[in-house]
Design an enzyme around this catalytic site. Structure first.
Site, PDB file in Angstrom:
ATOM      1  N   CYS A 127       0.373   3.587   2.941  1.00 63.34           N
ATOM      2  CA  CYS A 127       0.985   3.109   4.188  1.00 63.34           C
ATOM      3  C   CYS A 127       2.473   3.444   4.204  1.00 63.34           C
ATOM      4  O   CYS A 127       2.992   3.902   5.226  1.00 63.34           O
ATOM      5  CB  CYS A 127       0.786   1.600   4.346  1.00 63.34           C
ATOM      6  SG  CYS A 127      -0.936   1.097   4.561  1.00 63.34           S
TER       7      CYS A 127
ATOM      8  N   CYS B 187       0.839  -1.204   0.000  1.00 66.54           N
ATOM      9  CA  CYS B 187       0.000   0.000   0.000  1.00 66.54           C
ATOM     10  C   CYS B 187       0.872   1.251   0.000  1.00 66.54           C
ATOM     11  O   CYS B 187       1.547   1.544   0.987  1.00 66.54           O
ATOM     12  CB  CYS B 187      -0.891  -0.027   1.239  1.00 66.54           C
ATOM     13  SG  CYS B 187      -1.708   1.515   1.633  1.00 66.54           S
TER      14      CYS B 187
END
Length: 133
Positions: free
Chosen positions: A50, A47
């Site tokens: 993230c 991600c």
């Protein structure tokens, strides 16, 4: 004070969450960070949000002078997370829509503040969440 870390995934979450909740009164603040698993081929999160948000979140939490607990809840790989029936998407306590999501969990056993995926990297918002504002 050192940051107290707990790690969980969907299969062991309930046991780890119970431990986290039992220690709520021992900490000035308690947070849950929902984030993506690391991709085994790169050792990096799959991600990008993230990857962008995590360093700032950790830096801010570690710099706080109070006792803080952080439960890192790893949602799984991309196909697991994309499932509309992912346990944290359908859990009424969390209503998770994206990762990363940082929530402040209060002693009343509920969320008292939250940063969603599109804002979890904004340092001023992280500061405000840590301060309980």
């Amino acid at each position: 004070m050192p940051l107290k870390l707990l790690d969980a995934n969907p299969s062991n979450f309930n046991a780890v969450f119970d431990k986290f909740r039992s220690e709520l009164p021992n900490n000035k603040a308690n947070f849950i960070l929902f984030l993506a698993d690391n991709d085994p081929s790169t050792s990096l999160s799959w991600c990008p949000d993230c990857v962008r948000a995590e360093p700032g979140i950790y830096r801010k939490l570690e710099a706080a002078s109070e006792d803080i607990a952080l439960l890192r809840a790893y949602v799984g790989d991309r196909p697991t997370w994309r499932n509309p029936q992912h346990p944290w998407r359908v859990d009424s306590r969390f209503k998770l829509a994206g990762v990363p999501t940082l929530v402040r969990w209060d002693e009343n056993d509920k969320i008292s503040g939250r940063l969603e995926d599109h804002e979890a990297h904004v340092e001023q918002k992280i500061d405000a969440l840590i301060a309980g504002k």
